[in-house]
Design an enzyme around this catalytic site. Structure first.
Site, PDB file in Angstrom:
ATOM      1  N   SER A 219      -5.295  -0.982  -4.668  1.00  0.00           N
ATOM      2  CA  SER A 219      -5.222  -1.494  -3.300  1.00  0.00           C
ATOM      3  C   SER A 219      -4.128  -2.565  -3.188  1.00  0.00           C
ATOM      4  O   SER A 219      -2.983  -2.306  -3.534  1.00  0.00           O
ATOM      5  CB  SER A 219      -6.598  -2.022  -2.879  1.00  0.00           C
ATOM      6  OG  SER A 219      -6.649  -2.283  -1.497  1.00  0.00           O
TER       7      SER A 219
ATOM      8  N   ASP B 257      -8.540   7.856   2.871  1.00  0.00           N
ATOM      9  CA  ASP B 257      -8.078   6.468   2.899  1.00  0.00           C
ATOM     10  C   ASP B 257      -7.031   6.302   3.994  1.00  0.00           C
ATOM     11  O   ASP B 257      -6.055   7.061   4.029  1.00  0.00           O
ATOM     12  CB  ASP B 257      -7.471   6.128   1.534  1.00  0.00           C
ATOM     13  CG  ASP B 257      -7.043   4.684   1.394  1.00  0.00           C
ATOM     14  OD1 ASP B 257      -7.144   3.917   2.369  1.00  0.00           O
ATOM     15  OD2 ASP B 257      -6.606   4.323   0.286  1.00  0.00           O
TER      16      ASP B 257
ATOM     17  N   HIS C 167     -11.222   4.863   0.047  1.00  0.00           N
ATOM     18  CA  HIS C 167     -10.545   3.720  -0.551  1.00  0.00           C
ATOM     19  C   HIS C 167     -11.537   2.942  -1.424  1.00  0.00           C
ATOM     20  O   HIS C 167     -12.714   2.818  -1.091  1.00  0.00           O
ATOM     21  CB  HIS C 167     -10.007   2.816   0.563  1.00  0.00           C
ATOM     22  CG  HIS C 167      -9.143   1.710   0.093  1.00  0.00           C
ATOM     23  ND1 HIS C 167      -7.794   1.860  -0.117  1.00  0.00           N
ATOM     24  CD2 HIS C 167      -9.423   0.407  -0.206  1.00  0.00           C
ATOM     25  CE1 HIS C 167      -7.283   0.717  -0.516  1.00  0.00           C
ATOM     26  NE2 HIS C 167      -8.253  -0.188  -0.588  1.00  0.00           N
TER      27      HIS C 167
END
Length: 323
Positions: free
Chosen positions: A165, A262, A292
């Site tokens: 991320s 995502d 995600h």
């Protein structure tokens, strides 16, 4: 995008991902949506304890590394006495959440699967620390261990960066910073990137995906960015919008992993397509049925473990390839 027009991803998730979404941790209070940032950080740490349990045992060492911003805590994971390379890990959390404990299992598994020393970097969080502090802290950590390798039994001739991320952005940005500023900390043999954001302000996937289930609505993404950047001009910086950097030359080999549902998946697709178009070594893999942050859930999701092993294999292959 009207919320009703978004794809109903919760009906399309894999069975494993659905089980995680529906899992209730006993005694865990609800997310403190109206709490201050410190309250949310403490909750995140509490919520992640379950997901970090039952991780591989190995030698660990904590080290405070001096940087221009003060000491930064690092944690060294050593699966064996000697290592063929050193892998620096940057945790995710939207630049505002997370620490070495919230991502402990991920780093332990990565160390076990690569057989290499993994160094987790507890970079300063936003909004208290603004761009580019986290990158400069990471570079300072790399420089420190490059100069003190013998003291920590490290092999820093071959190094790599990894992150998930926001940590994926920091991993790639730090590698590009080293290249652009001509800072030598070792030969960067690979960068492992799990579902990162790399500078897009809008995309099809950001319109179609994202909701309360993943904390990645348009408003959420704007909030993370506002907390991280100093001003609007930083949005175009080549170490924030990485597509404004030179991706046509001398980019270390990149393993680019994405989650099917995502909102940030288009960042990964664009990064892969850009690198591929300019003959920069890269590999892209999308993990179907996932949201995600799925990398955290390897206690319940075999595909999360697969994603870690895929990245580890990519890294190990580059250890054997002269560059």
């Amino acid at each position: 995008m009207k919320p009703e027009n978004k794809i109903p991803v919760l009906t399309r998730l894999s069975d494993e991902m659905t089980a995680v979404v529906n899992f209730q941790q006993p005694g865990l209070p609800p997310w403190p949506a109206d709490g201050d940032i410190e309250t949310q950080r403490q909750y995140y740490l509490l919520e992640r304890r379950f997901w970090n349990a039952d991780a591989p045992s190995m030698t660990t060492r904590t080290c405070a590394v001096p940087t221009p911003y003060g000491d930064v805590t690092t944690r060294l994971y050593s699966p064996q006495p000697t290592s063929q390379a050193t892998l620096y890990y940057l945790h995710g959390g939207g630049f505002i959440l997370g620490n070495l404990d919230t991502h402990d299992r991920i780093m332990r598994l990565l160390a076990r699967y690569t057989g290499c020393t993994v160094i987790g970097i507890d970079y300063s969080l936003s909004p208290q620390a603004r761009y580019p502090q986290a990158i400069e802290e990471t570079v300072a950590v790399c420089s420190y261990f490059s100069q003190h390798a013998d003291e920590y039994s490290l092999n820093v001739e071959k190094i790599g960066f990894a992150g998930d991320s926001a940590g994926a952005m920091l991993a790639l940005a730090s590698a590009l910073w080293l290249r652009d500023k001509h800072i030598r900390c070792g030969n960067v043999i690979a960068i492992l990137l799990w579902y990162g954001l790399y500078g897009l302000q809008d995309s099809v996937s950001r319109r179609l995906f994202g909701g309360a289930w993943d904390g990645l609505t348009r408003e959420d993404l704007d909030m993370y960015e506002k907390a991280y950047l100093r001003n609007d001009e930083d949005r175009e910086s080549p170490w924030y919008c990485l597509f404004n950097n030179d991706l046509t030359r001398d980019v270390p080999p990149c393993f680019i992993a994405s989650a099917e549902f995502d909102p940030l998946i288009d960042d990964s697709r664009l990064l892969h397509q850009t690198l591929q178009a300019h003959q920069q070594p890269c590999e892209y893999k999308m993990y179907p049925g996932t949201l995600h942050a799925f990398l955290h859930y390897s206690r319940m999701m075999t595909i999360a473990d697969d994603a870690l092993q895929d990245g580890a294999r990519f890294f190990m292959a580059r250890m054997k390839t002269p560059r």
